[in-house]
Design an enzyme around this catalytic site. Structure first.
Site, PDB file in Angstrom:
ATOM      1  N   HIS A  43       6.408   7.075  -1.861  1.00 26.22           N
ATOM      2  CA  HIS A  43       5.446   6.667  -0.825  1.00 26.22           C
ATOM      3  C   HIS A  43       6.008   5.552   0.043  1.00 26.22           C
ATOM      4  O   HIS A  43       5.718   5.486   1.230  1.00 26.22           O
ATOM      5  CB  HIS A  43       4.107   6.255  -1.447  1.00 26.22           C
ATOM      6  CG  HIS A  43       3.231   7.415  -1.750  1.00 26.22           C
ATOM      7  ND1 HIS A  43       2.276   7.870  -0.887  1.00 26.22           N
ATOM      8  CD2 HIS A  43       3.203   8.243  -2.824  1.00 26.22           C
ATOM      9  CE1 HIS A  43       1.677   8.929  -1.403  1.00 26.22           C
ATOM     10  NE2 HIS A  43       2.224   9.172  -2.577  1.00 26.22           N
ATOM     11  N   GLY A  62      11.199   4.632   5.945  1.00 22.52           N
ATOM     12  CA  GLY A  62      12.319   4.206   5.117  1.00 22.52           C
ATOM     13  C   GLY A  62      11.939   3.412   3.889  1.00 22.52           C
ATOM     14  O   GLY A  62      10.817   2.951   3.736  1.00 22.52           O
ATOM     15  N   SER A  85       7.887  -1.883   1.916  1.00 30.09           N
ATOM     16  CA  SER A  85       6.695  -2.242   2.688  1.00 30.09           C
ATOM     17  C   SER A  85       5.408  -1.785   2.007  1.00 30.09           C
ATOM     18  O   SER A  85       4.339  -2.336   2.279  1.00 30.09           O
ATOM     19  CB  SER A  85       6.784  -1.670   4.101  1.00 30.09           C
ATOM     20  OG  SER A  85       6.910  -0.269   4.062  1.00 30.09           O
ATOM     21  N   VAL A 124       7.242   6.415   4.643  1.00 32.52           N
ATOM     22  CA  VAL A 124       6.835   5.761   5.886  1.00 32.52           C
ATOM     23  C   VAL A 124       7.965   4.852   6.368  1.00 32.52           C
ATOM     24  O   VAL A 124       8.144   3.758   5.880  1.00 32.52           O
ATOM     25  CB  VAL A 124       5.544   4.933   5.680  1.00 32.52           C
ATOM     26  CG1 VAL A 124       5.126   4.253   6.962  1.00 32.52           C
ATOM     27  CG2 VAL A 124       4.430   5.805   5.137  1.00 32.52           C
TER      28      VAL A 124
END
EC number: 1.11.1.7
Length: 169
Positions: free
Chosen positions: A72, A78, A82, A76
């Site tokens: 996951h 790379g 995050s 998004v």
């Protein structure tokens, strides 16, 4: 107009392709290789392996959850960790976005690993690498396949059957 756009596209590719093929990271200028932290944080991989094994022993689904969490994160823009960021004010983070809400789990395991690594060697190992190592170790823990990954802002995982063959010893 179309001719100038084509020229800009070619020029951009000529500027970017050598960087992609150089084998270096764009941020630190270091090469990507599995032993990246062997000198700066020699116990990093051992710490990750320990906490992943502990978490999987306490909850057998956690191995799959850590791999899924890494997916996951990478899905998004790379593999940049995050997905670990918390929401702030009116900004909803990846962690609490609709696709991940009540779905992605294992954040507390990554937090525990990060705390242990920070205690051992502060400000050295990236969260992206911790997630990549945790995904690798959780996969190896439950699978006969072994994984070779490149470290330092990890971008990809390459599965190989012989790499890290001594992991379970």
């Amino acid at each position: 107009m179309a001719h100038s756009m084509g020229f800009i596209t070619v020029l951009s590719l000529l500027a970017i392709v050598p960087l992609c093929l150089s084998g270096k990271t764009y941020g630190g200028g270091g090469y990507l290789y599995p032993q990246f932290y062997d000198h700066s944080c020699p116990k990093a991989q051992e710490i990750v392996k320990h906490f992943v094994a502990k978490a999987a022993a306490e909850d057998p689904r956690m191995a799959a959850s850590l791999l899924r969490l890494h997916f996951h994160d990478c899905f998004v823009k790379g593999c940049d960790a995050s997905v670990l960021l918390d929401s702030s004010g009116t900004i909803i983070s990846e962690k609490r976005s609709n696709p991940n809400r009540d779905s992605a789990r294992g954040f507390e395991v990554i937090d525990e690993i990060k705390a242990a690594i920070e205690k051992e060697c502060p400000h050295t190992v990236s969260c992206a690498d911790i997630m990549a190592l945790a995904a690798r170790d959780s996969t190896v823990l439950v699978s006969p396949a072994h994984a070779l990954i490149t470290l330092s802002q990890s971008i990809c995982i390459e599965l190989t059957p012989l790499a890290f063959a001594d992991w379970r010893t």
